[in-house]
Design an enzyme around this catalytic site. Structure first.
Site, PDB file in Angstrom:
ATOM      1  N   VAL A 184       0.833  -1.192   0.000  1.00  0.00           N
ATOM      2  CA  VAL A 184       0.000   0.000   0.000  1.00  0.00           C
ATOM      3  C   VAL A 184       0.872   1.248   0.000  1.00  0.00           C
ATOM      4  CG1 VAL A 184      -1.742  -1.285   1.313  1.00  0.00           C
ATOM      5  CG2 VAL A 184      -0.190   0.253   2.527  1.00  0.00           C
ATOM      6  N   SER A 185       0.282   2.357  -0.424  1.00  0.00           N
ATOM      7  CA  SER A 185       0.919   3.674  -0.411  1.00  0.00           C
ATOM      8  C   SER A 185       2.248   3.648  -1.171  1.00  0.00           C
ATOM      9  CB  SER A 185       1.079   4.144   1.042  1.00  0.00           C
ATOM     10  OG  SER A 185       1.422   5.506   1.100  1.00  0.00           O
ATOM     11  N   ASN A 186       3.344   4.072  -0.524  1.00  0.00           N
ATOM     12  CA  ASN A 186       4.639   4.028  -1.206  1.00  0.00           C
ATOM     13  C   ASN A 186       5.003   2.606  -1.621  1.00  0.00           C
ATOM     14  OD1 ASN A 186       4.938   6.753  -0.920  1.00  0.00           O
ATOM     15  ND2 ASN A 186       6.633   6.665   0.522  1.00  0.00           N
TER      16      ASN A 186
ATOM     17  N   GLY B 139       3.160   1.874  -4.753  1.00  0.00           N
ATOM     18  CA  GLY B 139       3.819   2.517  -5.876  1.00  0.00           C
ATOM     19  C   GLY B 139       5.077   1.786  -6.289  1.00  0.00           C
TER      20      GLY B 139
END
Length: 708
Positions: free
Chosen positions: A300-302, A305
Site C-alpha cells: 500500500v501507499s509508497n 507505488g
C-alpha cells in the site's frame, strides 16, 4: 527461537563448486541456486515456533496488536533485537490498520480472521542488506516463509514498506495476507527505512535495529561526512540527526521498482536454499523459479507505488499480477488525457508530482483549516491545529498576495478554493486534510522528498531545515538515549517521528521546531511559512511570491530536484498483467487526481485493449485507516484495508482459477453514522462482479470518467 548465520558472497558458490567438483552441466536443463551478487555481508536467519513468537505478530497475537499498551523493553537503553522487532511489528501494524473495537478488526480483517486462535504464524525469517550503489545507505530485504508454504505449489507476495517505514512496514497489509495464503513474503525498505544517524555520537542502526558507533560495522545509514566535516557541522548545528530517506544523498524512489525486483530475486534464492533439489554435492538446484511460482506484486501507499514500478520494469517475467492500495504513483503527465467526475468540470491539470501537490498542501492547508465550510466539522481540527497559528498563516499568505480576502474567513476560504480548484484536490478530502496538517504529513513529505529528489545531504540543510529533538518551547535539545535506542521500532522514517522533529534553523529568534517557528518575513508564528514557501519554489522552479524563475543556488537546487522527479515517473505500462488498484476518494495524502485516476487513464492509453488493470474507487475511505479509530473519523469513514484484501483475493482467483476481474467501478461504502456502531456487511459492499452502469469507471475518448 533459533538463530544462525548463512555465509554468502559472490565468490561463495564458485568456491563450493570447486570443492565438490560439481558443474552446472552435470545437471541437464537445471540451474544451480546462486547467491545474488547484490547481497552485502550476512543473511540473518531466525525460526519462530508460532507459539512463543511468530512471523506476523512477534508473539503478541491479535489481542496484543489491538492492545493500547505497547510492548516494553527490559532495559530501555539496551533493547534486544527481539524486543526491537516486537515493538516494530506492533507499531507498524497499528499504523496502517484500525484495530479498534467495531472497526472491522477481528471480524473483517486481522490475524485471527481466517486463522486459528490469536493468528500466530510459525515459520522462518531471513534478513539481509543489498547493495544499491550507495555505501552509506544499503537497502534492507527480508523473506518470511510460513511453515505451511507448499514447495510443490509455490507462491510469493511482495511487501515493500509503506511510507518511509522500515522493513516491517508492510507486515499488517501484504505481509498478513501473503502469510495466511501460505506464500513466501518478500519485504524491502526500498532504500528509505528508519535508518537514523546521530551527528554528535556517530550512532547508527544495524540491520536488527540495535545501535553501533563503529564506522566499520554495516548499518542502515551513515551520513557521508568525515570526522572533520562532522565536527564542523556539529559546532554550527549541535544535536542534529540525519535520516536515511532524506539524507542518503541519493534518490531511492528512482529505484523502488528495482529494489522490489531484487527482493523477489532474494526470495527465490532463499526458497531454493530451503527447498531446492539437492545435487548430491551439497548444492541446490533452482527448482522453485519464476516459471512455476505465482508472484503477486503488492503493498500500500509508497509500497504500492514501488510494486507498480517493479511490474513496469520487470523484464524477466518475475511478476504475474499486481494488487495495490492507494499507491504513490507519479504518472508521466499526458495532456491528451482528461478526468471528469460525474457532470463536474473536466480536469486536464492532473498528474502533478508528489512534491508539487504536497508543497501546495504544506503552504495553504494551515490557512484552509479555518475555512467556515470545514473548520467545525473536520475531525481533530481544533485538537491538532493551533487556531492562532492557522490565523497567522492566513495573515502571512494574504500579506504576500497568495490569498485574497478582507477577513480571515475570506482568506481561509480562498486557500481552500486554491487547493480544490487550482490543484485539483477533491472536495471529499477537505474534512480529512486538517488532521493531516496537524500531524505534519505534508510538511514532513515536502522536506524529506525535496532532499531525496535532489540528492542533498544533511549538511546542505535545504531551505534552512534540519532534524533534531526539541523541547516544549521548540528549542533544539539532545535526543535522549532511550528515544534513540527505540528509533528502529518507533520511527516511521520521516520526521517528525519518535521524538525527532523538523527544525527551522533560520526561524525568527533562532532554530525552532518548525511547527512552532516564526518566519522572519512575517514576524508571526506561522509554522515556519518561509521554509515551506522555499520548498514550494524548489518543487516548481518558480518563486511563489513573484512567479518568476528561480536563480542562482536555488535554481540549481530546483534543477536537481526536477531531474529527481523525472526519474520517478511511472510509464503506465504493466505489460498487460492482471492488476488491481483500490483507492479511497477522500485520500488527503495522495490526491486521486494526481495518482490513481490518471494512472488508470495512462495505462489504458498505453496498453489499450491489452490492459489488465482494474480500478476500484471507494467512497467514504481515505489514506490512513488507523485514524478511523477516533471520534469523527469512525462515524464517517470505512476501512480501505478491507477492499485491499478483497483486491488481493480477486487477483488470486484470476491467477489461479482464471476468474475475470470485475470491471472498474466506484464502490459505495456506507458510513457507520452517529455513535459509530460496529461495522457490518451493509457498510462494506463487495466490489461488484457486474456493477450497475452508473457505477462503472470508464476510459473513453482519452477521458477517465468517474461516477459521482
Amino acid at each position: 527461537m533459533t538463530i544462525r548465520t548463512l555465509l554468502i558472497g559472490p565468490a561463495g558458490l564458485a568456491v563450493a563448486l570447486s570443492l565438490t567438483g560439481c558443474k552446472l552441466e552435470d545437471i541437464p536443463g537445471k540451474a544451480l541456486n546462486q547467491t545474488p551478487d547484490f547481497l552485502i555481508g550476512e543473511v540473518h536467519y531466525r525460526a519462530y515456533d508460532g507459539v512463543t513468537n511468530d512471523l506476523l505478530t512477534a508473539g503478541l497475537g491479535a489481542s496484543g496488536l489491538a492492545s493500547a499498551t505497547a510492548p516494553t523493553f527490559a532495559d530501555s537503553l539496551n533493547p534486544s533485537p527481539a524486543e526491537l522487532r516486537r515493538l516494530a511489528i506492533y507499531n507498524n501494524y497499528r499504523a496502517l490498520v484500525d484495530t479498534s473495537p467495531g472497526g472491522g478488526y477481528g471480524s473483517f480483517f486481522g490475524p485471527q480472521v481466517g486463522g486459528e486462535g490469536e493468528g500466530l504464524i510459525a515459520g522462518e525469517e531471513f534478513l539481509a542488506f543489498i547493495d544499491a550503489g550507495n555505501d552509506q545507505a544499503p537497502v534492507t530485504v527480508m523473506v518470511q516463509i510460513p511453515h505451511h508454504f507448499d514447495p510443490d505449489q509455490p507462491c510469493m507476495v511482495t511487501a515493500p514498506s509503506s511510507g518511509s517505514r522500515g522493513v516491517y512496514g508492510a507486515i499488517g497489509t501484504a505481509g498478513e495476507w501473503g502469510l495466511k495464503k501460505g506464500c513466501a513474503v518478500v519485504y524491502t525498505d526500498k532504500g528509505t527505512g528508519t535508518g537514523s544517524f546521530n551527528l554528535e555520537t556517530g550512532a547508527a542502526q544495524r540491520i536488527d535495529g540495535s545501535l553501533s558507533s563503529d564506522p566499520e560495522v554495516d548499518v542502515q545509514f551513515r551520513a557521508n561526512l568525515d570526522e572533520a566535516g562532522r565536527a564542523a557541522f556539529n559546532a554550527a548545528y549541535p544535536n542534529r540527526v540525519a535520516f536515511k530517506h532524506a539524507h542518503s544523498g541519493s534518490n531511492p524512489e528512482a529505484d523502488w521498482g528495482q529494489h522490489v525486483l531484487a527482493s523477489i530475486e532474494f526470495g527465490f534464492y532463499v526458497l531454493n536454499e530451503q527447498f531446492g533439489q539437492q545435487t548430491g554435492h551439497g548444492q541446490r538446484v533452482m527448482t522453485i523459479n519464476p516459471d512455476n511460482t505465482l508472484v503477486i506484486a503488492s503493498s500500500v501507499s509508497n509500497g504500492g507505488g514501488a510494486s507498480v514500478r517493479a511490474a513496469e520494469q520487470d523484464e524477466r517475467g518475475l511478476i504475474d499480477g499486481v494488487a495495490v492500495s492507494e499507491p504513490n504513483v507519479n504518472p508521466l503527465p499526458d495532456s491528451a488525457i482528461t478526468i471528469r467526475q460525474g457532470n463536474g468540470g473536466v480536469i486536464s491539470a492532473h498528474s502533478r508530482s508528489l512534491l508539487d501537490y504536497t508543497t501546495a498542501l504544506a503552504v495553504y492547508q494551515g490557512c484552509a483549516n479555518r475555512a467556515p465550510a470545514i473548520r467545525d466539522d473536520a475531525p481533530f481540527n481544533a485538537v491538532l491545529n493551533d487556531v492562532s497559528v492557522n490565523e497567522n498563516i492566513c495573515t502571512a499568505l494574504a500579506a504576500k498576495g497568495l490569498v485574497t480576502g478582507a477577513t480571515l474567513d475570506e482568506q481561509a476560504t480562498d486557500a481552500l478554493r486554491i487547493l480544490n480548484e487550482e490543484f485539483a484536490v477533491q472536495p471529499e478530502q477537505n474534512l480529512v486534510a486538517p488532521s493531516h496538517f496537524g500531524v505534519s504529513v505534508a510538511q514532513s513529505i515536502a522536506m524529506t522528498y525535496a532532499n531525496a529528489y535532489g540528492g542533498f545531504a544533511v549538511e546542505d540543510r535545504l531551505c534552512g531545515l534540519s532534524l533534531a529533538a526539541t523541547d516544549g518551547s521548540g528549542a533544539v535539545m539532545p535526543l535522549t538515549d532511550a528515544q534513540e535506542a527505540a528509533l528502529f521500532s518507533a520511527s516511521n522514517g520521516i520526521p517528525p517521528t519518535a521524538g525527532v522533529n523538523q527544525v527551522y534553523d533560520e526561524a525568527s529568534g533562532g532554530a525552532t521546531n518548525l511547527k512552532q517557528a516564526s518566519s522572519n518575513s512575517s514576524g508571526l508564528a506561522d509554522f515556519g511559512l518561509d521554509a515551506l514557501l522555499c520548498l514550494r519554489g524548489l518543487a516548481t522552479g518558480v518563486d511563489p511570491l513573484t512567479d518568476t524563475a528561480l536563480s542562482g543556488t536555488a535554481a540549481d537546487q530546483a534543477s536537481a530536484i526536477a531531474a529527481g522527479i523525472a526519474a520517478i515517473r511511472s510509464s503506465g505500462d504493466l505489460g498487460g498483467r492482471p492488476a488491481v488498484i483500490v483507492t479511497g476518494r477522500a485520500d488527503a495524502i495522495l490526491p486521486i487526481n494526481h495518482t490513481s485516476r490518471p494512472y488508470f487513464g495512462l495505462n489504458r492509453k498505453v496498453e489499450g485493449a491489452d490492459s489488465g488493470l482494474r480500478y476500484y474507487e471507494v467512497l467514504n475511505a481515505h489514506h490512513l485507516d488507523a485514524f478511523n479509530a477516533f471520534p469523527g473519523f469512525n462515524e464517517r469513514y470505512l476501512p480501505l484495508h478491507h477492499y485491499y484484501i478483497q483486491a488481493l483475493d480477486l487477483l488470486w482467483a484470476r491467477l489461479n482459477d482464471g476468474t475475470e476481474l470485475p470491471p472498474s467501478q466506484v464502490v459505495r461504502a456506507v458510513p457507520r453514522g452517529a455513535g459509530a456502531p460496529a461495522l457490518s456487511e451493509a457498510n462494506l459492499p463487495l466490489v461488484a462482479e457486474e456493477p450497475a452502469p452508473e457505477d462503472r469507471i470508464l476510459f473513453s475518448d482519452n477521458q477517465v470518467r468517474i461516477p459521482d
